[in-house]
Design a protein around this motif. Sequence first.
Motif, PDB file in Angstrom:
ATOM      1  N   UNK A  52       0.812  -1.222   0.000  1.00 25.17           N
ATOM      2  CA  UNK A  52       0.000   0.000   0.000  1.00 25.17           C
ATOM      3  C   UNK A  52       0.848   1.276   0.000  1.00 25.17           C
ATOM      4  N   UNK A  53       2.013   1.225   0.643  1.00 24.54           N
ATOM      5  CA  UNK A  53       2.848   2.430   0.753  1.00 24.54           C
ATOM      6  C   UNK A  53       4.161   2.277  -0.023  1.00 24.54           C
ATOM      7  N   UNK A  54       4.114   1.616  -1.164  1.00 21.69           N
ATOM      8  CA  UNK A  54       5.322   1.504  -1.991  1.00 21.69           C
ATOM      9  C   UNK A  54       5.979   0.137  -1.869  1.00 21.69           C
ATOM     10  N   UNK A  55       6.754  -0.208  -2.900  1.00 20.43           N
ATOM     11  CA  UNK A  55       7.388  -1.528  -2.995  1.00 20.43           C
ATOM     12  C   UNK A  55       8.318  -1.773  -1.817  1.00 20.43           C
ATOM     13  N   UNK A  56       8.162  -2.894  -1.150  1.00 23.10           N
ATOM     14  CA  UNK A  56       9.038  -3.243  -0.029  1.00 23.10           C
ATOM     15  C   UNK A  56       9.725  -4.572  -0.271  1.00 23.10           C
ATOM     16  N   UNK A  57      11.027  -4.540  -0.327  1.00 24.92           N
ATOM     17  CA  UNK A  57      11.841  -5.754  -0.490  1.00 24.92           C
ATOM     18  C   UNK A  57      12.778  -5.823   0.707  1.00 24.92           C
ATOM     19  N   UNK A  58      12.741  -6.917   1.411  1.00 24.74           N
ATOM     20  CA  UNK A  58      13.591  -7.046   2.600  1.00 24.74           C
ATOM     21  C   UNK A  58      14.992  -7.465   2.172  1.00 24.74           C
ATOM     22  N   UNK A  59      16.004  -6.775   2.653  1.00 22.97           N
ATOM     23  CA  UNK A  59      17.378  -7.157   2.318  1.00 22.97           C
ATOM     24  C   UNK A  59      18.297  -6.773   3.464  1.00 22.97           C
ATOM     25  N   UNK A  60      19.223  -7.635   3.781  1.00 25.09           N
ATOM     26  CA  UNK A  60      20.181  -7.338   4.846  1.00 25.09           C
ATOM     27  C   UNK A  60      21.395  -8.249   4.714  1.00 25.09           C
ATOM     28  N   UNK A  61      22.512  -7.820   5.280  1.00 25.41           N
ATOM     29  CA  UNK A  61      23.668  -8.718   5.370  1.00 25.41           C
ATOM     30  C   UNK A  61      23.893  -9.107   6.827  1.00 25.41           C
ATOM     31  N   UNK A  62      22.979  -8.665   7.687  1.00 21.85           N
ATOM     32  CA  UNK A  62      23.122  -8.943   9.115  1.00 21.85           C
ATOM     33  C   UNK A  62      22.371 -10.230   9.456  1.00 21.85           C
ATOM     34  N   UNK A  63      23.146 -11.264   9.767  1.00 22.86           N
ATOM     35  CA  UNK A  63      22.549 -12.588  10.009  1.00 22.86           C
ATOM     36  C   UNK A  63      21.592 -12.564  11.213  1.00 22.86           C
ATOM     37  N   UNK A  64      21.945 -11.789  12.237  1.00 23.15           N
ATOM     38  CA  UNK A  64      21.103 -11.737  13.444  1.00 23.15           C
ATOM     39  C   UNK A  64      19.720 -11.191  13.088  1.00 23.15           C
ATOM     40  N   UNK A  65      19.700 -10.138  12.280  1.00 16.33           N
ATOM     41  CA  UNK A  65      18.401  -9.544  11.917  1.00 16.33           C
ATOM     42  C   UNK A  65      17.627 -10.475  10.992  1.00 16.33           C
ATOM     43  N   UNK A  66      18.328 -11.114  10.081  1.00 16.73           N
ATOM     44  CA  UNK A  66      17.685 -12.067   9.167  1.00 16.73           C
ATOM     45  C   UNK A  66      17.054 -13.211   9.972  1.00 16.73           C
ATOM     46  N   UNK A  67      17.751 -13.711  10.989  1.00 18.28           N
ATOM     47  CA  UNK A  67      17.190 -14.794  11.805  1.00 18.28           C
ATOM     48  C   UNK A  67      16.053 -14.275  12.683  1.00 18.28           C
ATOM     49  N   UNK A  68      16.221 -13.050  13.179  1.00 20.23           N
ATOM     50  CA  UNK A  68      15.184 -12.464  14.043  1.00 20.23           C
ATOM     51  C   UNK A  68      13.839 -12.402  13.302  1.00 20.23           C
ATOM     52  N   UNK A  69      13.873 -11.883  12.094  1.00 16.72           N
ATOM     53  CA  UNK A  69      12.631 -11.656  11.348  1.00 16.72           C
ATOM     54  C   UNK A  69      11.982 -12.978  10.937  1.00 16.72           C
ATOM     55  N   UNK A  70      12.807 -14.005  10.786  1.00 19.60           N
ATOM     56  CA  UNK A  70      12.253 -15.295  10.364  1.00 19.60           C
ATOM     57  C   UNK A  70      11.538 -16.049  11.483  1.00 19.60           C
ATOM     58  N   UNK A  71      11.558 -15.482  12.693  1.00 13.72           N
ATOM     59  CA  UNK A  71      10.702 -16.052  13.743  1.00 13.72           C
ATOM     60  C   UNK A  71       9.231 -15.890  13.367  1.00 13.72           C
ATOM     61  N   UNK A 184      23.211  -7.181  -0.768  1.00 10.12           N
ATOM     62  CA  UNK A 184      23.157  -7.863   0.524  1.00 10.12           C
ATOM     63  C   UNK A 184      23.138  -9.385   0.413  1.00 10.12           C
ATOM     64  N   UNK A 185      23.558 -10.032   1.487  1.00  8.41           N
ATOM     65  CA  UNK A 185      23.615 -11.504   1.526  1.00  8.41           C
ATOM     66  C   UNK A 185      22.222 -12.128   1.514  1.00  8.41           C
ATOM     67  N   UNK A 186      21.284 -11.503   2.235  1.00  6.41           N
ATOM     68  CA  UNK A 186      19.936 -12.082   2.360  1.00  6.41           C
ATOM     69  C   UNK A 186      18.910 -11.135   1.742  1.00  6.41           C
ATOM     70  N   UNK A 187      17.929 -11.708   1.062  1.00  7.61           N
ATOM     71  CA  UNK A 187      16.925 -10.879   0.381  1.00  7.61           C
ATOM     72  C   UNK A 187      15.657 -11.710   0.159  1.00  7.61           C
TER      73      UNK A 187
END
Length: 368
Positions: A52-71, A184-187
């Motif tokens: 609704x508020x524009x295209x959002x693609x998740x991307x990060x190279x921070x493994x901790x944040x990538x694992x956090x969000x996958x909870x 980034x490593x994760x996307x």
Amino acid sequence: MFDYLIVGAGLFGAVFAHEAKKNGKSCLVIDKRNHSGGNIYCRQTDNINVHEYGAHIFHTSDKTIWEYIQQFVQFNHYINSPIANYKGELYNLPFNMNTFYQLWKVQTPKEAQQIIASQIADLNIQEPQNLEDQALKLVGKDIYEKLIKGYTEKQWGVSCTQLPPFIIRRLPVRFTFDNNYFNDTYQGVPVGGYNKIIEGLLDGIETRLNIDFFTDRNQLTKLAHKIVYTGCIDEYFEYQLGELEYRSLKFEHEQLDMQNFQGNAVFNYTDREIPYTRIIEHKHFEFGTQKTTIITKEYPVQWQRGMECYYPINNEKNTQLYNRYKDLANAENNVIFGGRLGEYKYYDMHQVIGAALKSVQKEFNHEI
Ligand code: FDA
């Protein structure tokens, strides 16, 4: 009485609330919109998650944040590879060997490097005085004129010669055939949409919608010991030092009776004549096979008070003003300022999560 009143049910507020609850604290989350999620909210129409508020693609190279969000959600294998449309000619983005083949029919990195280098040398720009000089000095004439000039002028509402050079510090140019926009490593994009993240974060937390903090500030403040504030920092202080500036956007959503409109999630329109900057076709973020499709045209808009504040303008004037507001914020007892609007920073999602987790660490004095 709650431990925390959280103003804003966006990503910052939701991460903070989730972690506070885990620490045994009670939270009340309010938002002035009629939904939670802030700018990552998706509206479901015809089984398609519409950003609704524009295209959002998740991307990060921070493994901790990538694992956090996958909870909270699984991610698909979406890779952002936008296409530029310049007066009906199509080019791959970001600038890479595919783009150079489309521009000049060159097939090797050496040929492409030679063309770019000779275009830069011909212009002989020493000290760039504006954004146009800066871009020309970095990538030469063809890339600038076809893929940067019109798009940037639409985004900012002024000519590139009137914009300061610092807006474009670098322009990544890749000499490989790689259309992946991010390094980034994760996307990816959440399977089932971004709302799942917010639902997971706010599970079991009282959330009241359609409540603007400023319509009943005194009463709301009395409901909790502390406030986490993720709205505009200058509004919190009643604009007493002046207004911070933003760029805003207008989104025009259209439902089309066809399966596939443009074959890609993101098309950038890089000439000045077409008034929108992008067309998003939402189903392609999730490899959708629905019978219909939904597209969104994105128009840059001059911001005025009362409009949505999408992009902070981090120039010298606004940075100085923000720093003065930050001094006021530091002196404010029992209020934590956070997020894109509270910190006046163009944060991506992973950065907002990182900032919220840092703030939680500071508040509860422990590692997440
Ligand atoms: P956010 O603005 O989401 O939430 C703040 C909330 O506070 C809002 O819900 C608002 O209604 C509420 N609020 C404000 N004032 C209030 C008041 N007075 N009373 C009650 N509620 C109030 N990032 C990324 O990683 N990849 C991407 O592809 C993109 N794409 C993108 C496109 C566009 C067009 C934009 C504008 C942004 C992105 N982003 C992005 C950035 C991403 O949207 C951003 O990092 C997070 O959504 C920010 O979360 P916050 O919680 O900080 O703010």
